[in-house]
Design a protein around this motif. Structure first.
Motif, PDB file in Angstrom:
ATOM      1  N   LEU A   3     -23.099   6.479 -52.418  1.00 48.96           N
ATOM      2  CA  LEU A   3     -22.531   5.817 -53.581  1.00 48.96           C
ATOM      3  C   LEU A   3     -21.022   5.884 -53.493  1.00 48.96           C
ATOM      4  CD1 LEU A   3     -24.744   7.200 -56.495  1.00 48.96           C
ATOM      5  CD2 LEU A   3     -24.999   5.048 -55.248  1.00 48.96           C
ATOM      6  N   GLN A   4     -20.387   4.804 -53.830  1.00 49.41           N
ATOM      7  CA  GLN A   4     -18.927   4.746 -53.837  1.00 49.41           C
ATOM      8  C   GLN A   4     -18.466   4.285 -55.207  1.00 49.41           C
ATOM      9  OE1 GLN A   4     -16.817   5.646 -51.226  1.00 49.41           O
ATOM     10  NE2 GLN A   4     -15.208   5.441 -52.759  1.00 49.41           N
ATOM     11  N   ALA A   5     -17.749   5.175 -55.895  1.00 55.10           N
ATOM     12  CA  ALA A   5     -17.265   4.865 -57.236  1.00 55.10           C
ATOM     13  C   ALA A   5     -15.786   4.528 -57.206  1.00 55.10           C
ATOM     14  CB  ALA A   5     -17.511   6.055 -58.161  1.00 55.10           C
ATOM     15  N   SER A   6     -15.377   3.726 -58.170  1.00 51.35           N
ATOM     16  CA  SER A   6     -13.958   3.365 -58.289  1.00 51.35           C
ATOM     17  C   SER A   6     -13.663   2.995 -59.729  1.00 51.35           C
ATOM     18  CB  SER A   6     -13.632   2.189 -57.366  1.00 51.35           C
ATOM     19  OG  SER A   6     -14.391   1.046 -57.724  1.00 51.35           O
ATOM     20  N   GLY A   7     -12.373   2.934 -60.048  1.00 48.33           N
ATOM     21  CA  GLY A   7     -11.963   2.435 -61.348  1.00 48.33           C
ATOM     22  C   GLY A   7     -11.369   3.447 -62.285  1.00 48.33           C
ATOM     23  N   GLY A   8     -11.339   4.704 -61.906  1.00 46.74           N
ATOM     24  CA  GLY A   8     -10.740   5.694 -62.778  1.00 46.74           C
ATOM     25  C   GLY A   8      -9.228   5.546 -62.824  1.00 46.74           C
ATOM     26  N   LEU A  10      -5.405   6.640 -65.351  1.00 52.86           N
ATOM     27  CA  LEU A  10      -4.736   7.140 -66.561  1.00 52.86           C
ATOM     28  C   LEU A  10      -4.578   5.998 -67.549  1.00 52.86           C
ATOM     29  CD1 LEU A  10      -3.105   9.304 -68.105  1.00 52.86           C
ATOM     30  CD2 LEU A  10      -1.083   8.529 -66.818  1.00 52.86           C
ATOM     31  N   VAL A  11      -4.970   6.258 -68.783  1.00 50.30           N
ATOM     32  CA  VAL A  11      -4.872   5.242 -69.818  1.00 50.30           C
ATOM     33  C   VAL A  11      -4.514   5.919 -71.132  1.00 50.30           C
ATOM     34  CG1 VAL A  11      -7.341   5.364 -70.386  1.00 50.30           C
ATOM     35  CG2 VAL A  11      -6.064   3.244 -70.819  1.00 50.30           C
ATOM     36  N   GLN A  12      -3.856   5.188 -71.995  1.00 49.44           N
ATOM     37  CA  GLN A  12      -3.526   5.729 -73.312  1.00 49.44           C
ATOM     38  C   GLN A  12      -4.739   5.650 -74.236  1.00 49.44           C
ATOM     39  OE1 GLN A  12      -0.050   3.577 -74.675  1.00 49.44           O
ATOM     40  NE2 GLN A  12       1.306   5.166 -73.888  1.00 49.44           N
ATOM     41  N   ALA A  13      -4.745   6.506 -75.208  1.00 50.78           N
ATOM     42  CA  ALA A  13      -5.822   6.476 -76.198  1.00 50.78           C
ATOM     43  C   ALA A  13      -5.907   5.085 -76.822  1.00 50.78           C
ATOM     44  CB  ALA A  13      -5.567   7.530 -77.274  1.00 50.78           C
ATOM     45  N   GLY A  14      -7.150   4.626 -76.973  1.00 48.56           N
ATOM     46  CA  GLY A  14      -7.376   3.284 -77.486  1.00 48.56           C
ATOM     47  C   GLY A  14      -7.511   2.235 -76.411  1.00 48.56           C
ATOM     48  N   GLY A  15      -7.174   2.594 -75.198  1.00 48.19           N
ATOM     49  CA  GLY A  15      -7.237   1.655 -74.095  1.00 48.19           C
ATOM     50  C   GLY A  15      -8.620   1.553 -73.492  1.00 48.19           C
ATOM     51  N   SER A  16      -8.697   0.808 -72.395  1.00 54.69           N
ATOM     52  CA  SER A  16      -9.973   0.533 -71.736  1.00 54.69           C
ATOM     53  C   SER A  16      -9.874   0.760 -70.240  1.00 54.69           C
ATOM     54  CB  SER A  16     -10.399  -0.923 -71.990  1.00 54.69           C
ATOM     55  OG  SER A  16     -10.584  -1.189 -73.359  1.00 54.69           O
ATOM     56  N   LEU A  17     -11.006   1.110 -69.671  1.00 54.32           N
ATOM     57  CA  LEU A  17     -11.161   1.200 -68.228  1.00 54.32           C
ATOM     58  C   LEU A  17     -12.547   0.716 -67.859  1.00 54.32           C
ATOM     59  CD1 LEU A  17      -9.687   4.708 -67.248  1.00 54.32           C
ATOM     60  CD2 LEU A  17      -8.756   2.475 -66.603  1.00 54.32           C
ATOM     61  N   ARG A  18     -12.679   0.248 -66.641  1.00 52.53           N
ATOM     62  CA  ARG A  18     -13.992  -0.168 -66.142  1.00 52.53           C
ATOM     63  C   ARG A  18     -14.270   0.555 -64.834  1.00 52.53           C
ATOM     64  NH1 ARG A  18     -16.220  -5.372 -63.277  1.00 52.53           N
ATOM     65  NH2 ARG A  18     -18.286  -5.611 -64.224  1.00 52.53           N
ATOM     66  N   LEU A  19     -15.342   1.286 -64.806  1.00 53.89           N
ATOM     67  CA  LEU A  19     -15.754   1.987 -63.604  1.00 53.89           C
ATOM     68  C   LEU A  19     -16.823   1.167 -62.878  1.00 53.89           C
ATOM     69  CD1 LEU A  19     -16.123   5.641 -64.956  1.00 53.89           C
ATOM     70  CD2 LEU A  19     -14.072   4.466 -64.142  1.00 53.89           C
ATOM     71  N   SER A  20     -16.791   1.254 -61.563  1.00 54.43           N
ATOM     72  CA  SER A  20     -17.794   0.590 -60.743  1.00 54.43           C
ATOM     73  C   SER A  20     -18.365   1.584 -59.745  1.00 54.43           C
ATOM     74  CB  SER A  20     -17.182  -0.588 -59.978  1.00 54.43           C
ATOM     75  OG  SER A  20     -16.637  -1.538 -60.834  1.00 54.43           O
ATOM     76  N   CYS A  21     -19.599   1.358 -59.382  1.00 57.43           N
ATOM     77  CA  CYS A  21     -20.234   2.238 -58.398  1.00 57.43           C
ATOM     78  C   CYS A  21     -21.256   1.423 -57.632  1.00 57.43           C
ATOM     79  CB  CYS A  21     -20.902   3.420 -59.086  1.00 57.43           C
ATOM     80  SG  CYS A  21     -21.784   4.516 -57.957  1.00 57.43           S
ATOM     81  N   ALA A  22     -21.099   1.408 -56.318  1.00 56.99           N
ATOM     82  CA  ALA A  22     -22.001   0.631 -55.480  1.00 56.99           C
ATOM     83  C   ALA A  22     -22.739   1.544 -54.514  1.00 56.99           C
ATOM     84  CB  ALA A  22     -21.208  -0.418 -54.707  1.00 56.99           C
ATOM     85  N   ALA A  23     -24.001   1.289 -54.373  1.00 56.04           N
ATOM     86  CA  ALA A  23     -24.814   2.000 -53.389  1.00 56.04           C
ATOM     87  C   ALA A  23     -24.860   1.177 -52.115  1.00 56.04           C
ATOM     88  CB  ALA A  23     -26.220   2.224 -53.928  1.00 56.04           C
ATOM     89  N   SER A  24     -24.623   1.836 -51.009  1.00 59.28           N
ATOM     90  CA  SER A  24     -24.631   1.135 -49.731  1.00 59.28           C
ATOM     91  C   SER A  24     -25.631   1.780 -48.789  1.00 59.28           C
ATOM     92  CB  SER A  24     -23.236   1.144 -49.113  1.00 59.28           C
ATOM     93  OG  SER A  24     -22.811   2.474 -48.882  1.00 59.28           O
ATOM     94  N   GLY A  25     -26.064   1.009 -47.797  1.00 57.74           N
ATOM     95  CA  GLY A  25     -27.066   1.488 -46.859  1.00 57.74           C
ATOM     96  C   GLY A  25     -28.363   0.723 -47.047  1.00 57.74           C
TER      97      GLY A  25
END
Length: 120
Positions: A3-8, A10-25
């Motif tokens: 599994l390979q995760a990405s998207g983390g 630093l963000v201010q309170a109230g903000g947004s982030l999107r994490l992704s994770c892909a399984a390979s193989g």
């Protein structure tokens, strides 16, 4: 298979982030994919998880703010995090449960973790 995760980040309170994770193989199917998080000194806790039938489960602390989604064809899971709070700061780990890698061969997989920091 990994599994390979990405998207983390630093963000201010109230903000947004999107994490992704892909399984390979070579993967024949995945029962459930989701996200856990671990803050320093704390145990690793479930954030959100979705099974192959798109049933979801969320931690009470993130309901209404986080949304999990999944692309089964790509064996990828996403976590949209809105209205972030400082207490959401943690290392976020993606997980794939019941990964079929062969005939009668199933594994549980963990990603490497991605750091989310929410400043106040």
């Amino acid at each position: 298979v990994q599994l390979q995760a990405s998207g983390g980040g630093l963000v201010q309170a109230g903000g947004s982030l999107r994490l992704s994770c892909a399984a390979s193989g070579t993967i024949f199917g995945v029962s459930a994919m989701g996200w856990y998080r671990q803050a320093p000194g704390n145990q690793r806790d479930l954030v959100a998880i979705m099974n192959s039938g798109n049933l979801t489960r969320y931690a009470d602390s993130v309901k209404g703010r986080f949304t999990i989604s999944r692309d089964n064809a790509k064996n990828t899971v996403y976590l949209q995090m809105n209205s972030l709070k400082p207490e959401d700061s943690a290392v976020y780990y993606c997980a794939a449960l019941g990964v079929q890698i062969g005939v009668d061969r199933f594994e549980h997989l963990w990603g490497q973790g991605t750091l989310v920091t929410v400043s106040s």
